[in-house]
Design an enzyme around this catalytic site. Structure first.
Site, mmCIF file in Angstrom:
data_model
loop_
_atom_site.group_PDB
_atom_site.id
_atom_site.type_symbol
_atom_site.label_atom_id
_atom_site.label_comp_id
_atom_site.label_asym_id
_atom_site.label_seq_id
_atom_site.Cartn_x
_atom_site.Cartn_y
_atom_site.Cartn_z
ATOM 1 N N LYS A 52 0.848 -1.209 0.000
ATOM 2 C CA LYS A 52 0.000 0.000 0.000
ATOM 3 C C LYS A 52 0.872 1.244 0.000
ATOM 4 O O LYS A 52 2.056 1.201 0.393
ATOM 5 C CB LYS A 52 -0.940 0.018 1.206
ATOM 6 C CG LYS A 52 -0.266 0.052 2.603
ATOM 7 C CD LYS A 52 0.163 1.409 3.117
ATOM 8 C CE LYS A 52 0.807 1.324 4.509
ATOM 9 N NZ LYS A 52 1.629 2.476 4.856
ATOM 10 N N ASP B 240 -2.515 -1.401 10.689
ATOM 11 C CA ASP B 240 -2.778 -1.374 9.244
ATOM 12 C C ASP B 240 -3.408 -2.667 8.727
ATOM 13 O O ASP B 240 -3.807 -2.731 7.564
ATOM 14 C CB ASP B 240 -1.461 -1.191 8.465
ATOM 15 C CG ASP B 240 -0.889 0.206 8.612
ATOM 16 O OD1 ASP B 240 -1.575 1.072 9.195
ATOM 17 O OD2 ASP B 240 0.242 0.416 8.135
HETATM 18 O O1 C5P Z 1 0.197 -1.000 15.056
HETATM 19 P P1 C5P Z 1 1.598 -1.202 14.580
HETATM 20 O O2 C5P Z 1 2.246 -2.397 15.217
HETATM 21 O O3 C5P Z 1 1.724 -1.208 13.095
HETATM 22 O O4 C5P Z 1 2.396 0.095 15.075
HETATM 23 C C1 C5P Z 1 3.796 0.132 15.191
HETATM 24 C C2 C5P Z 1 4.171 1.273 16.124
HETATM 25 O O5 C5P Z 1 3.893 2.531 15.493
HETATM 26 C C3 C5P Z 1 3.379 1.299 17.405
HETATM 27 O O6 C5P Z 1 4.027 0.565 18.404
HETATM 28 C C4 C5P Z 1 3.353 2.793 17.757
HETATM 29 O O7 C5P Z 1 4.545 3.158 18.401
HETATM 30 C C5 C5P Z 1 3.366 3.469 16.409
HETATM 31 N N1 C5P Z 1 2.020 3.877 15.956
HETATM 32 C C6 C5P Z 1 1.409 4.983 16.526
HETATM 33 N N2 C5P Z 1 0.158 5.356 16.095
HETATM 34 C C7 C5P Z 1 -0.461 4.681 15.126
HETATM 35 C C8 C5P Z 1 0.145 3.553 14.520
HETATM 36 C C9 C5P Z 1 1.407 3.191 14.968
HETATM 37 O O8 C5P Z 1 1.969 5.639 17.430
HETATM 38 N N3 C5P Z 1 -1.658 5.072 14.717
#
Ligand code: C5P
Length: 287
Positions: free
Chosen positions: A10, A138
């Protein structure tokens, strides 16, 4: 039984942060768009008694144990539906990692979809999205793919009319950026908060494309990534000079460029070769 599913990459056509949340995440307004660069997952049912989850990958650099999101997806599907079936999954990895292209999240969504199919589970889409949200912000988007407005942490997905067949070049500097480290740098108040409704309206009217992309696309995270990674900023500049509407995808390191016609892709690719980047000419895709 054996099935193969494609897991698309994406790009984020728009990404604005609206606030920091008490759980440490950030509330976003983002428009995600799948493109025609794919990982491929092959699922093989191990039959009745064998309850192993076996993951193999074309890239030796990726872990194939419980730390892999595909493995976590398999455990989450088994738990949600209270079943104990086994599976062998082979991942053909094409999407670079730490690239802002959602490769790991897309693999996890494809794993959820592939496993319910191969294990004969009659699944509701809302349940697949629930499992997906446990695995990463995501992942729910990739259950449907195409073009979507994603809010909350990214897991609240509203499908939009698909932007199809738009030529896009992906340029990756050959190193990754850790998402968490980028979000840690986000400082409030943000300068000139951007409103998402302008680009959403264009997409809903079917008039979003190369001609208006540079005015309507935006990625807030660029200002927190570019100071630490001047190479990424330079790729954006080079793509802009080549006539593309260019923006960072997600938290980087990939920059995407939207251009006018597919026939320009070889010229753009060859001009980027001297910058020693990896490039892919792709098209925006539906679900
Ligand atoms: O949800 P995911 O594991 O993809 O997110 C990775 C990191 O990115 C999270 O641990 C967080 O620190 C940060 N993040 C965030 N806000 C979001 C998505 C991700 O702070 N909306």
């Amino acid at each position: 039984m054996k099935i193969t599913l494609k897991a698309p990459a994406k790009i984020n056509l728009f990404l604005e942060i609206t606030s920091k949340r008490p759980d440490g995440y950030h509330n976003l307004q983002t428009i995600m768009q799948t493109v025609s660069l794919y990982d491929e997952l092959t699922f093989e049912d191990l039959g009745g008694a064998d309850q192993s989850i076996i993951l193999e990958c074309s890239s030796k650099e990726l872990p194939v144990d419980e730390s892999n999101l595909i493995y976590k997806a398999a455990l989450a599907v088994r738990k949600f539906y209270n079943i104990n079936r086994g599976v062998k999954i082979f991942l053909q990895k094409e999407i670079p990692t730490g690239a802002g292209l959602g490769g790991g999240s897309s693999d996890a969504a494809a794993a959820i979809k592939g496993l319910v199919h191969i294990w004969g589970i009659e699944a509701k889409k809302a349940d697949l999205e629930k499992i997906a949200a446990q695995l990463g912000s995501d992942v729910p988007f990739f259950i449907t793919g195409g073009t979507a407005l994603c809010e909350g942490r990214g897991e609240i997905v509203t499908p939009l009319p698909a932007v199809l067949g738009m030529p896009v070049i992906l340029v990756n500097p050959g190193f990754g950026v850790a998402t968490a480290s980028v979000y840690k740098k986000v400082a409030f108040p943000l300068t000139k908060p951007r409103k998402i409704h302008r680009i959403t309206k264009l997409i809903c009217e079917g008039s979003f494309g190369y001609r208006n992309a540079s005015d309507y696309c935006f990625n807030r995270l660029e200002e927190f990534v570019f100071p630490d990674y001047p190479q990424i900023k330079k790729i954006k500049r080079v793509l802009t000079e080549l006539g593309c509407a260019s923006f960072m995808s997600g938290s980087g390191a990939t920059i995407f460029g939207i251009f006018d016609s597919e026939s320009q892709s070889e010229t753009i690719k060859s001009k980027l070769q001297m910058h020693q980047c990896k490039t892919w000419a792709v098209l925006s895709s539906g679900q």
